[in-house]
Motif scaffolding. Structure first.
Motif, PDB file in Angstrom:
ATOM      1  N   ALA A 106       0.820  -1.219   0.000  1.00 32.68           N
ATOM      2  CA  ALA A 106       0.000   0.000   0.000  1.00 32.68           C
ATOM      3  C   ALA A 106       0.851   1.266   0.000  1.00 32.68           C
ATOM      4  CB  ALA A 106      -0.929  -0.009   1.214  1.00 32.68           C
ATOM      5  N   HIS A 107       2.065   1.160   0.509  1.00 30.28           N
ATOM      6  CA  HIS A 107       2.916   2.352   0.606  1.00 30.28           C
ATOM      7  C   HIS A 107       4.175   2.241  -0.247  1.00 30.28           C
ATOM      8  CE1 HIS A 107       0.209   3.843   3.587  1.00 30.28           C
ATOM      9  NE2 HIS A 107       0.295   2.699   4.244  1.00 30.28           N
ATOM     10  N   ARG A 108       4.104   1.374  -1.263  1.00 31.00           N
ATOM     11  CA  ARG A 108       5.137   1.279  -2.293  1.00 31.00           C
ATOM     12  C   ARG A 108       6.515   0.995  -1.705  1.00 31.00           C
ATOM     13  NH1 ARG A 108       5.973   5.408  -6.074  1.00 31.00           N
ATOM     14  NH2 ARG A 108       6.264   3.759  -7.614  1.00 31.00           N
ATOM     15  N   LEU A 109       6.547   0.096  -0.744  1.00 27.77           N
ATOM     16  CA  LEU A 109       7.800  -0.361  -0.157  1.00 27.77           C
ATOM     17  C   LEU A 109       7.996  -1.817  -0.543  1.00 27.77           C
ATOM     18  CD1 LEU A 109       7.410   1.204   3.401  1.00 27.77           C
ATOM     19  CD2 LEU A 109       8.966   1.974   1.601  1.00 27.77           C
ATOM     20  N   GLU A 110       9.182  -2.150  -1.029  1.00 28.23           N
ATOM     21  CA  GLU A 110       9.434  -3.511  -1.484  1.00 28.23           C
ATOM     22  C   GLU A 110      10.736  -4.035  -0.905  1.00 28.23           C
ATOM     23  OE1 GLU A 110       9.192  -4.189  -5.639  1.00 28.23           O
ATOM     24  OE2 GLU A 110       7.245  -3.182  -5.872  1.00 28.23           O
ATOM     25  N   LEU A 111      10.684  -5.258  -0.403  1.00 29.99           N
ATOM     26  CA  LEU A 111      11.877  -5.926   0.103  1.00 29.99           C
ATOM     27  C   LEU A 111      12.678  -6.511  -1.063  1.00 29.99           C
ATOM     28  CD1 LEU A 111      10.200  -7.764   3.078  1.00 29.99           C
ATOM     29  CD2 LEU A 111      11.900  -5.949   3.274  1.00 29.99           C
ATOM     30  N   SER A 112      13.974  -6.687  -0.826  1.00 26.68           N
ATOM     31  CA  SER A 112      14.819  -7.326  -1.820  1.00 26.68           C
ATOM     32  C   SER A 112      14.299  -8.730  -2.107  1.00 26.68           C
ATOM     33  CB  SER A 112      16.265  -7.410  -1.314  1.00 26.68           C
ATOM     34  OG  SER A 112      16.733  -6.134  -0.957  1.00 26.68           O
ATOM     35  N   TYR A 113      14.512  -9.188  -3.329  1.00 26.70           N
ATOM     36  CA  TYR A 113      14.033 -10.511  -3.721  1.00 26.70           C
ATOM     37  C   TYR A 113      14.612 -11.581  -2.791  1.00 26.70           C
ATOM     38  CZ  TYR A 113      13.232 -14.715  -6.453  1.00 26.70           C
ATOM     39  OH  TYR A 113      12.847 -15.969  -6.862  1.00 26.70           O
ATOM     40  N   GLY A 114      13.731 -12.384  -2.235  1.00 25.55           N
ATOM     41  CA  GLY A 114      14.160 -13.485  -1.381  1.00 25.55           C
ATOM     42  C   GLY A 114      14.393 -13.116   0.070  1.00 25.55           C
ATOM     43  N   PHE A 115      14.328 -11.808   0.405  1.00 21.31           N
ATOM     44  CA  PHE A 115      14.581 -11.410   1.792  1.00 21.31           C
ATOM     45  C   PHE A 115      13.312 -11.576   2.623  1.00 21.31           C
ATOM     46  CE2 PHE A 115      14.592  -8.229   5.206  1.00 21.31           C
ATOM     47  CZ  PHE A 115      15.766  -8.567   5.851  1.00 21.31           C
ATOM     48  N   ASP A 116      13.412 -12.339   3.708  1.00 23.81           N
ATOM     49  CA  ASP A 116      12.280 -12.587   4.588  1.00 23.81           C
ATOM     50  C   ASP A 116      12.574 -11.970   5.949  1.00 23.81           C
ATOM     51  OD1 ASP A 116      10.204 -13.450   6.135  1.00 23.81           O
ATOM     52  OD2 ASP A 116      10.465 -15.589   5.711  1.00 23.81           O
ATOM     53  N   PRO A 117      11.904 -10.867   6.317  1.00 19.49           N
ATOM     54  CA  PRO A 117      12.197 -10.208   7.596  1.00 19.49           C
ATOM     55  C   PRO A 117      11.937 -11.096   8.805  1.00 19.49           C
ATOM     56  CG  PRO A 117      10.187  -9.320   6.624  1.00 19.49           C
ATOM     57  CD  PRO A 117      10.835 -10.188   5.577  1.00 19.49           C
ATOM     58  N   ARG A 118      11.101 -12.112   8.641  1.00 20.00           N
ATOM     59  CA  ARG A 118      10.804 -12.995   9.760  1.00 20.00           C
ATOM     60  C   ARG A 118      11.969 -13.914  10.095  1.00 20.00           C
ATOM     61  NH1 ARG A 118       5.374 -14.763   6.787  1.00 20.00           N
ATOM     62  NH2 ARG A 118       6.975 -14.753   5.161  1.00 20.00           N
ATOM     63  N   SER A 119      12.945 -14.002   9.178  1.00 21.01           N
ATOM     64  CA  SER A 119      14.097 -14.876   9.402  1.00 21.01           C
ATOM     65  C   SER A 119      15.261 -14.158  10.073  1.00 21.01           C
ATOM     66  CB  SER A 119      14.578 -15.450   8.061  1.00 21.01           C
ATOM     67  OG  SER A 119      15.139 -14.417   7.255  1.00 21.01           O
ATOM     68  N   VAL A 120      15.116 -12.864  10.330  1.00 18.79           N
ATOM     69  CA  VAL A 120      16.207 -12.055  10.883  1.00 18.79           C
ATOM     70  C   VAL A 120      15.887 -11.726  12.333  1.00 18.79           C
ATOM     71  CG1 VAL A 120      17.499  -9.909  10.663  1.00 18.79           C
ATOM     72  CG2 VAL A 120      16.674 -11.082   8.614  1.00 18.79           C
ATOM     73  N   PRO A 121      16.806 -11.956  13.271  1.00 22.86           N
ATOM     74  CA  PRO A 121      16.558 -11.578  14.664  1.00 22.86           C
ATOM     75  C   PRO A 121      16.306 -10.081  14.782  1.00 22.86           C
ATOM     76  CG  PRO A 121      18.519 -12.958  14.484  1.00 22.86           C
ATOM     77  CD  PRO A 121      18.125 -12.599  13.091  1.00 22.86           C
ATOM     78  N   ALA A 122      15.422  -9.689  15.669  1.00 25.54           N
ATOM     79  CA  ALA A 122      15.121  -8.270  15.872  1.00 25.54           C
ATOM     80  C   ALA A 122      16.361  -7.529  16.329  1.00 25.54           C
ATOM     81  CB  ALA A 122      13.999  -8.112  16.894  1.00 25.54           C
ATOM     82  N   ALA A 123      16.512  -6.282  15.849  1.00 21.16           N
ATOM     83  CA  ALA A 123      17.645  -5.461  16.268  1.00 21.16           C
ATOM     84  C   ALA A 123      17.557  -5.183  17.754  1.00 21.16           C
ATOM     85  CB  ALA A 123      17.646  -4.150  15.479  1.00 21.16           C
ATOM     86  N   PRO A 124      18.652  -5.348  18.495  1.00 17.10           N
ATOM     87  CA  PRO A 124      18.623  -5.004  19.914  1.00 17.10           C
ATOM     88  C   PRO A 124      18.490  -3.507  20.086  1.00 17.10           C
ATOM     89  CG  PRO A 124      20.866  -5.474  19.238  1.00 17.10           C
ATOM     90  CD  PRO A 124      19.979  -5.800  18.066  1.00 17.10           C
ATOM     91  N   GLY A 125      17.736  -3.102  21.055  1.00 18.06           N
ATOM     92  CA  GLY A 125      17.565  -1.673  21.290  1.00 18.06           C
ATOM     93  C   GLY A 125      16.755  -1.449  22.527  1.00 18.06           C
ATOM     94  N   ARG A 126      16.626  -0.163  22.858  1.00 18.71           N
ATOM     95  CA  ARG A 126      15.950   0.177  24.100  1.00 18.71           C
ATOM     96  C   ARG A 126      14.464  -0.092  24.042  1.00 18.71           C
ATOM     97  NH1 ARG A 126      16.303   5.996  27.234  1.00 18.71           N
ATOM     98  NH2 ARG A 126      14.566   5.641  28.609  1.00 18.71           N
ATOM     99  N   ARG A 127      13.863   0.249  22.874  1.00 23.95           N
ATOM    100  CA  ARG A 127      12.422   0.089  22.734  1.00 23.95           C
ATOM    101  C   ARG A 127      12.108  -0.474  21.364  1.00 23.95           C
ATOM    102  NH1 ARG A 127       8.854   3.772  25.327  1.00 23.95           N
ATOM    103  NH2 ARG A 127       7.916   4.170  23.310  1.00 23.95           N
ATOM    104  N   ALA A 128      11.026  -1.230  21.283  1.00 23.08           N
ATOM    105  CA  ALA A 128      10.595  -1.717  19.986  1.00 23.08           C
ATOM    106  C   ALA A 128       9.170  -1.324  19.685  1.00 23.08           C
ATOM    107  CB  ALA A 128      10.720  -3.243  19.905  1.00 23.08           C
ATOM    108  N   GLY A 129       8.484  -0.683  20.611  1.00 21.12           N
ATOM    109  CA  GLY A 129       7.089  -0.331  20.414  1.00 21.12           C
ATOM    110  C   GLY A 129       6.925   0.994  19.715  1.00 21.12           C
ATOM    111  N   GLY A 130       5.724   1.293  19.253  1.00 21.47           N
ATOM    112  CA  GLY A 130       5.431   2.562  18.603  1.00 21.47           C
ATOM    113  C   GLY A 130       5.277   3.659  19.608  1.00 21.47           C
ATOM    114  N   SER A 131       5.074   4.878  19.091  1.00 23.36           N
ATOM    115  CA  SER A 131       4.922   6.040  19.954  1.00 23.36           C
ATOM    116  C   SER A 131       3.538   6.106  20.529  1.00 23.36           C
ATOM    117  CB  SER A 131       5.224   7.311  19.168  1.00 23.36           C
ATOM    118  OG  SER A 131       4.332   7.443  18.084  1.00 23.36           O
TER     119      SER A 131
END
Length: 262
Positions: free
Chosen positions: A237-262
């Motif tokens: 819907a917002h014209r964003l496309e992942l690289s071919y074959g890239f699955d974000p579910r296969s990548v561990p979440a980036a460590p950081g202080r917060r992961a929630g929205g504002s």
């Protein structure tokens, strides 16, 4: 960072709307809050308003509707100098920020303009170059460096001013894989708030636990980066496309202080 500053958001944008002098409306009411220490990716297609939003964060653009508050300071003429010290922007093209004869002089320019001299200035420059792994290039002319090295020096010029908030505009663009990894290591080691504007969705997932999608001048989604990137309907819907074959579910979440929205 003082105790008083840590009690308030690093960035608090409310209802920000802006039209350029030619009448083109770029922002239609942006709401975005970033807490101290967060690393947040700002995603969106070309023309979404990302650059316009960034230029409001240190007063380069002003005059629209809504409010921008930086570390508790409302965007106003009397606060502009302090806000520009607080928010450091690293632009996409490092050559927009490097103009002195040597790397050392480029990194010293910001703090020297703020009044630092002598040993304090030398210490500030040395620390900034150390943080980006460019100390051995201090006496080199910037134009003799590779593109990736120039980008690291551009980051050092901003870190030398000791900002509380670092804004990175397309930090991974035109970088080879090794330079991309080196810059990621630098960003991960920072203990300040980072807002990263990027089209590089895997890089956003690697470095930023949280992402906000800016589309058609408003924040269309805000939440954990992995969750947003895995939402195929949202991405389409917002014209964003992942690289071919890239699955974000296969990548561990980036460590950081917060992961929630504002």
């Amino acid at each position: 960072m003082t105790a008083a500053r840590t009690a308030v958001p690093s960035l608090d944008v409310r209802g920000l709307a802006y039209a350029y002098p030619d009448g083109r409306q770029a922002l239609f009411g942006v709401d975005l809050t970033v807490q101290p220490g967060e690393r947040v990716a700002l995603l969106g297609p070309n023309g979404a308003g990302k650059t316009t939003l960034v230029l409001h964060l240190n007063g380069i653009l002003a005059g629209g509707a809504g409010t921008v508050t930086v570390a508790g300071l409302p965007m106003a003429r009397e606060n502009l100098a302090e806000i520009r010290r607080t928010v450091g922007i690293v632009f996409q093209d490092p050559d927009d920020q490097l103009f002195m004869p040597t790397v050392r002089e480029d990194v010293a320019f910001g703090p020297a303009s703020a009044g630092l001299r002598g040993e304090e200035l030398r210490t500030r420059v040395t620390r900034a170059l150390d943080r980006v792994g460019m100390s051995e290039y201090a006496e080199r002319p910037p134009h003799h460096l590779s593109f990736g090295q120039r980008r690291r020096v551009a980051v050092a010029t901003v870190l030398a001013t000791e900002p509380e908030i670092l804004v990175l505009d397309e930090p991974s663009s035109n970088l080879d894989p090794a330079s991309r990894r080196e810059l990621a290591d630098i960003v991960r080691a920072l203990d300040i708030t980072v807002l990263m504007v990027t089209h590089d969705l895997p890089y956003a997932l690697e470095l930023c636990p949280r992402a906000a999608i800016l589309s058609r001048g408003v924040i269309a989604a805000d939440g954990p980066t992995a969750r947003l990137l895995a939402d195929e309907t949202l991405m389409r819907a917002h014209r964003l496309e992942l690289s071919y074959g890239f699955d974000p579910r296969s990548v561990p979440a980036a460590p950081g202080r917060r992961a929630g929205g504002s």
